[in-house]
Design an enzyme around this catalytic site. Structure first.
Site, PDB file in Angstrom:
ATOM      1  N   THR A   1       0.814  -1.217   0.000  1.00 25.03           N
ATOM      2  CA  THR A   1       0.000   0.000   0.000  1.00 25.03           C
ATOM      3  C   THR A   1       0.850   1.269   0.000  1.00 25.03           C
ATOM      4  OG1 THR A   1      -1.684  -1.192   1.199  1.00 25.03           O
ATOM      5  CG2 THR A   1      -1.820   1.196   1.267  1.00 25.03           C
TER       6      THR A   1
ATOM      7  N   GLY B   1       2.650  -2.949   8.315  1.00 24.05           N
ATOM      8  CA  GLY B   1       2.884  -3.249   9.724  1.00 24.05           C
ATOM      9  C   GLY B   1       4.338  -3.615   9.969  1.00 24.05           C
TER      10      GLY B   1
ATOM     11  N   GLU C   1      -7.211  -6.066   3.514  1.00 24.75           N
ATOM     12  CA  GLU C   1      -7.432  -7.235   2.650  1.00 24.75           C
ATOM     13  C   GLU C   1      -8.629  -7.019   1.724  1.00 24.75           C
ATOM     14  OE1 GLU C   1      -5.219  -9.354   2.346  1.00 24.75           O
ATOM     15  OE2 GLU C   1      -4.083  -8.980   4.182  1.00 24.75           O
TER      16      GLU C   1
END
Lengths: 666, 658
Positions: free
Chosen positions: B138, B177, B421
């Site tokens: 992303t 993350g 997701e």
């Protein structure tokens, strides 16, 4: 970053609007003069270096409390310095200083002082009011207990009168009776108005209010017999020290009971109050504020989501073309524009209640309270209806911003956690809906017994006529005109009438089967809530429609008419079952409604950004990187993130403490 | 001691709680293993979540890193392995409060996208934690639409290296993350350029921090993206690349390779890779979505029998708030949904296992259906469960708003699942695309996958219910759901065709129908969920009262769905106005029936007090004592500097000195 120019997408959006946003701002504020004054007060705060501080998202709760108390202290001083005394202007000033957040002195200013004014004797006012006005006494209002909220009569705190010393002995006899939640109680206040069951001469006389010192003046240490503290971290309200208070055989002088109405004489004789219907007024006023707050909170979320959706580009609509603004997707418009229309609807409803309240409170002094019960019943339901809708709407706006909405830099998480408790406080929403239902059932019974009812429920009068002409409802189906707001008001009216009647009949059926009234009521409460919701929905559509005629500028009126139609039609499309089941609309008409909703989305699209600009939130007040007026979103997200606490050092200490030793071992 | 209000609820259970727990776990042996894992984790103080609600972002992050490191040791001690039966329970036992979750995604993407040589090089390093991995897809300006990513990787034949760049601010990697502070390596997705030609998005392994002192590598700017609604323990990060060079071998090359001379070669089928991505959507349902809803139901329902408020009958004690119909209406449908989704999750898992076996045999026939089901159900379940947790939160009144209730953090965590997701609206539109395609095929008499054969069987009948009891018949309500799903799909297909025939371009027509398409996809998933619940109930053993109570919940799930969406069922007269009144009557009856077993039904989820971490939801129901004790531990109850600095001058009227 300050020199950045306006994002090209937003510039284009603004140039394409069909109306002047500032004219609509005047409508929302109640006239150009109000707008001017609001902006003047806003500038006083924004230009004042005393009210600047670091982004609150990066501070701990203790630091946020500290900032808030600092600003509150200055705020009180400056309000007096500037001579701002009008309640609405005070509200503006406060909300600019605290950027729409609660603050530790809220209960002192909003409950403690007013309660002294309305319930204290002249002697008590002499003792407490001026010190409280000068903030030597800071007070809160301690009603809710750990085990008791909604049902006031269930409160357990006791105040037992001891004639030998002429004192009240206050006790928190159980864990559940500990006062819990009052704002400003945890750390800030040195006094509290405590609600307790009064016992005198061996009898319980019900709930009464007492002025209770809780902390030592000078040292701020809790007084002997008092246990007081902060109730810990919450979803939001980081600035507020919601507190607990436990009292063990704590004595206060007889003169500390608020005795303007009820009294306890030195020998313990209890003197009953003259009936006090004025408390209705306070509740109406506070609930009208919540309706306005629903409108403002939802408006803020819409401003952020719509501006961001004009700046954000994603995927492709047409093969080979550049990625379009996400606001061009029908699904995105379908999420956001009905909420935008809702925000406008709630603004007008909030203004209506406030005006009606002021009109009626004028009558109170001249003794005409006839409209108060209806207004009280109506505001209970509207408080619940608008806060539930806004609560869900804020979340939908956040979700519409995708992943970035989840970051605290979007500002929407903060709007949500600050707003969501209004579904609970000042009357839990389901309980509020049932209060409105009680009024609706009473009105229905009046109608069926041949009496006429007036005001917003007067549509119930038609029910008896419909019974004489059984074809009436079906005949109405073809007459609904989808482009005419007044015709849609009629459709909502029919729906409300049908659901009120159906709830009333089910209630009667339960009563025929069972012994207890309460049981029957409980077994009908799902229906009753639906009836109240339909009633409130009707009132909102009606008020929005009525507002259109008051707007003088043709371009503004045109765009508001689009929003009003969207609000009404979207509400139908979300509740088609009610309209179909009652025969108000046919399946073919429902298809037309759904189609018309989609057409209106396209009609509103060019004005979307201008419509949120009209809410006129300053960037500082909006507190959102995604919703910035200039649309320079990505650059500023990066600037914001760099200030994050995790970025304070280049290598986080966890590396040396945990990561490195592990890598060495493995 | 046990709160008597909870004891009385448990004494009247109509079924065996232990048997139901075993059913949920998939057998008594699984229950035993799960409890052993939970016990081992919860008895270890390093894994304690006791002070979680009082910690800052920095403290949460540090605790999560510590737990992740300690977990390695623990697994070794206990003899747990990644392929063992205990593994899947570890995450649940930790309540997800642990760092390095992306490390596993990093490893999986190398296993799936890497060549054998790359797997042999990187996987052992990662397994031994010689490096810590992340997964950087992303970007600040790009999420949903992968082709739109802007990061570039340009191949330089002279040095046999890829040169990676972040050409503009919106191209910065954002959100991955473990990347803000922890990771040393990451898989970067970038547009590949060779000899000036763009070959689209490809994965590259990029080192971002030194393995010696953890400082950033040359050309790398990285950090934490700042506070979020939740996941304070995860350092979601940003990454800026400036002329970062990586060797040619660092492009993951199972499917695509750049040869030393710059020749671009595509090899093998990517379908299995595509399948892996689809599987992720299903694998997150259990731990990330169902568990929070089940926990929220446990907390809210237990609290609702402990909390008493107002009186139902004059002269009696204040009533348990769960005895109010309006409270039942809020909570019991969420409980029914939790069970419904548990069973649909079982169904999907099984379907995916079968799909995996087929795909290994090079049979890709099931792929479109699996993709449609995983997209639709990911969206449906995350959306329902998120709304459900929020309802539970608000149903607990003021106390639900305290972090100590555990509900705010459950909510802020689950709601992220609606976006990650695959954003839900986008996913529903993918399911809708499949439905429209299958509907057209079925109308033309062509074969369609099993889950959509019903689209061909269009029968314009009417609902045959004669009284309210008929709405407790699975045949009646399943057919009603089927009817609505068929109607919404067929009418949208017709609308699309009309628009296209009237000259509207295909993509414009699609955009104009997306609101309806989303509704059709939801109706399809809802129908399958109802049908699957009914079929599951039929197969359950009749002993120990399990089948009976599950039948009630199945009825409640189905009837509540009709009650909350009456318009869809009344439209076109399939259900009459009189029948809709029967639905309402049945629904209210079911609330009263399931009310009796509400506490045993949440007990069966078998969450320990530590895992709930809620002052309101503990097994013993000592709500108020716990709330009071926990509040006193709050750091805000240490003397605040605010008094000396601001309050004192305020109270002493020396404000002007501020």
């Amino acid at each position: 970053a300050a020199a950045m120019s306006m994002n090209a997408d937003l510039r284009r959006e603004r140039a394409a609007a069909t109306f002047q946003p500032e004219l609509l701002t005047h409508v929302l504020d109640g006239g150009p003069e109000r707008t001017r004054r609001r902006k003047e007060i806003e500038a006083l705060v924004l230009n004042d270096p005393d009210f600047q501080h670091e982004d609150l998202n990066f501070l701990s709760r203790s630091q946020r409390y500290e900032q808030a108390i600092r600003k509150s202290s200055l705020m009180v001083m400056k309000l007096r310095e500037y001579g701002i005394a009008d309640p609405e202007e005070i509200y503006w000033f406060k909300s600019f200083v605290h950027r729409g957040r609660p603050e530790p002195l809220d209960l002192h200013l909003g409950m403690f002082l007013p309660t002294l004014l309305t319930q204290a004797t002249p002697e008590q006012q002499d003792r407490f009011f001026m010190p409280a006005w000068n903030l030597e006494i800071i007070g809160t209002y301690a009603q809710t207990e750990m085990g008791h909220g909604t049902h006031l009569r269930g409160l357990e705190t006791t105040a037992t009168y001891d004639p030998s010393t002429q004192e009240f002995i206050l006790n928190s006899p159980t864990v559940t009776s500990i006062k819990w939640w009052p704002g400003g109680l945890g750390k800030t206040s040195n006094h509290a108005i405590v609600l307790a069951q009064l016992y005198t001469q061996g009898q319980c006389k019900g709930l009464h209010a007492f002025i209770v010192p809780i902390r030592q003046l000078g040292t701020h240490e809790p007084l002997p017999g008092i246990t007081v503290g902060d109730i810990g971290p919450k979803f939001g309200y980081d600035e507020m020290d919601n507190g607990y208070l436990k009292m063990d055989n704590y004595r206060i002088p007889r003169e500390n009971m608020l005795m303007k109405y009820a009294q306890v004489e030195p020998d313990g004789t209890y003197v009953k109050p003259v009936s006090d219907k004025l408390t209705y007024g306070t509740m109406v006023f506070i609930r009208s504020l919540i309706v306005g707050d629903s409108a403002r909170s939802l408006s803020r979320a819409c401003t952020i989501a719509i501006r961001y959706s004009a700046v954000r580009h994603q995927s492709e609509l047409k093969p080979g073309e550049p990625e379009p603004q996400i606001l061009d997707y029908q699904t995105q418009q379908y999420k956001l524009f009905p909420l935008l229309a809702t925000a406008y609807a709630f603004h007008f409803v909030g203004a209506y209640i406030k005006n009606t309240y002021h009109r009626i409170s004028g009558d109170i002094s001249s003794g005409d309270l006839s409209e108060l019960p209806e207004l009280h019943a109506l505001t209970a339901g509207l408080k619940a209806f608008t806060s539930w809708t806004a609560n869900a709407g804020i979340e939908e706006c956040r979700m519409a911003c995708g992943g970035h909405g989840y970051s605290r830099c979007s500002g929407i998480p903060d709007i949500y956690v600050t707003f969501t408790p209004s579904c609970t406080y000042e009357g839990e929403n389901t309980v509020m809906m049932l209060q409105t239902a009680r009024f609706l059932m009473k009105s229905y019974t009046q109608v069926t017994s041949g009496q006429q009812v007036t005001g917003m429920v007067s549509y119930l009068n038609d029910l008896s006529r419909q019974r004489i002409q059984p074809q009436h409802v079906a005949a109405r189906a073809v007459t609904v005109r989808l482009n005419d707001p007044t015709s849609l008001v009629e459709a909502y009216k029919s729906r409300a009438a049908r659901l009120v009647e159906s709830a009333a009949k089910n209630l009667q059926a339960e009563l025929n089967h069972r012994k207890s009234k309460e049981d029957a009521w409980n077994r009908t409460s799902v229906d009753l809530v639906r009836a109240s919701e339909a009633h409130c929905h009707y009132v909102i559509v009606k008020l929005f429609t009525a507002k259109l005629a008051e707007v003088s500028d043709a371009a503004v009126r045109a765009v508001l008419t689009d929003l009003c139609l969207l609000y009404a039609l979207f509400g139908i499309s979300r509740n088609t079952g009610d309209f179909l089941q009652a025969g108000i609309l046919t399946s073919a008409q429902v298809t037309q409604v759904n189609q018309r909703v989609k057409e209106l989305l396209a009609v509103i699209r060019p004005n979307a950004v201008a419509l949120v600009d009209s809410f006129d939130f300053h960037d500082v007040h909006l507190g959102s990187v995604l919703g910035r007026y200039d649309g320079n979103v990505y650059e500023n997200m990066f600037e914001w993130a760099k200030k994050s606490p995790l970025n304070k050092t280049q290598v986080h200490e966890s590396f040396h403490k945990h990561l490195k030793p592990m890598q060495a071992k493995l | 001691s046990m709160n008597p209000d909870l004891t009385s609820e448990r004494q009247t259970a109509s079924f065996s709680v232990e048997k139901l727990t075993a059913l949920l776990d998939g057998g008594a042996e699984q229950t035993r293993i799960r409890r052993a894992v939970v016990e081992a984790i919860e008895s270890d103080p390093v894994f304690s979540r006791e002070n979680q609600y009082f910690q800052t972002q920095n403290e949460r992050y540090e605790a999560a890193v510590r737990k992740a490191v300690h977990l390695q040791k623990k697994m070794h001690e206990m003899g747990w392995t990644e392929n063992g039966p205990e593994y899947k329970y570890i995450y649940r036992a930790l309540s997800g409060d642990v760092a390095f979750l992306l490390h596993r995604v990093f490893m999986r993407s190398i296993s799936v996208l890497g060549s054998d040589k790359q797997i042999a090089k990187w996987i052992p390093l990662a397994t031994q934690h010689k490096l810590i991995g992340s997964y950087a897809q992303t970007e600040l300006g790009h999420g949903t639409y992968l082709q739109g990513l802007e990061t570039t990787a340009v191949f330089d034949t002279a040095t046999q290296a890829f040169i990676l760049n972040t050409p503009k601010i919106s191209a910065m990697k954002w959100w991955p993350g473990d990347m803000g502070r922890s990771a040393t390596h990451t898989v970067v997705f970038a547009q590949l350029y060779v000899h000036g030609k763009c070959y689209g998005i490809h994965p590259f392994i990029v080192q971002i921090r030194s393995l010696q002192d953890h400082s950033l590598c040359p050309g790398i700017t990285a950090g934490d993206i700042g506070p979020k609604m939740n996941f304070e323990h995860i350092d979601n990060g940003y990454l800026l690349l400036k002329n970062v060079r990586i060797p040619r071998e660092n492009m993951l090359s199972k499917f695509c390779e750049v040869r030393p001379d710059g020749t671009y070669v595509r090899q093998g089928s990517q379908k299995i890779n595509y399948f892996t991505m689809t599987t992720v959507r299903i694998s997150l349902i259990s731990d990330e979505v169902l568990t929070p809803l089940m926990k929220a139901c446990t907390i809210a329902i237990r609290y609702s029998v402990v909390r008493r408020q107002s009186k139902l009958k004059p002269g009696e004690q204040e009533a348990k708030i769960l005895d109010y119909q309006t409270q039942q209406e809020k909570l019991l449908p969420q409980l029914a949904a939790a069970y419904a989704f548990h069973f649909i999750n079982d169904y999907l898992q099984e379907l995916f296992n079968r799909g995996y076996r087929e795909i290994q045999r090079k049979n890709f026939d099931m792929l479109p259906e699996l993709h449609a089901l995983s997209s639709g159900f990911k969206a449906m379940i995350t959306q329902h469960c998120t709304a459900g947790v929020e309802i539970c939160l608000r149903a607990c009144g003021g106390h639900g708003y305290s972090l100590l209730s555990g509900l705010p953090s459950l909510y802020t965590k689950i709601l992220a699942s609606c976006i990650y997701e695959g954003e839900n609206t986008i996913l529903l539109l993918q399911t809708a695309r499949f439905l429209i395609k299958c509907f057209m095929a079925a109308s033309a008499g062509q074969p369609v996958p099993p889950s959509v054969t019903y689209l061909a069987a269009v029968k314009p009948g009417k609902c045959s219910a004669k009284n309210k009891l008929d709405f407790l018949s699975p045949d009646i309500y399943t057919e009603a759901y089927q009817h609505v799903a068929v109607r919404l799909t067929s009418s949208t297909a017709a609308k699309l065709q009309d628009l296209i025939q009237s000259g509207v371009k295909k993509h414009d027509a699609w955009n104009q129908c997306t609101v309806q398409l989303v509704q059709a996809a939801k109706a399809h998933c809802h129908y399958i969920a109802v049908k699957n619940f009914a079929e599951t109930v039929e197969k359950l053993e009749t002993k120990a009262g399990i089948q009976k109570i599950m039948k009630h919940l199945c009825d409640l799930f189905a009837v509540h769905g009709i009650f909350s969406n009456t318009g869809a069922f009344l439209y076109d007269g399939y259900t009459s106005a009189a029948q809709m009144d029967m639905v309402t009557a049945s629904y209210l009856d079911l609330l009263a029936v399931t009310r009796k077993d509400a506490v045993p039904l949440v007990d069966a989820f078998d969450f320990t007090d530590k895992s709930l971490n809620s002052a309101l939801g503990s097994y013993d129901g000592q709500v108020y004592q716990r709330l009071y004790e926990w509040a006193q531990k709050s750091p805000t109850n240490q003397m605040s500097p605010a008094y000396e600095r601001y309050l004192k001058p305020l109270l002493h009227n020396t404000l002007s000195k501020l």
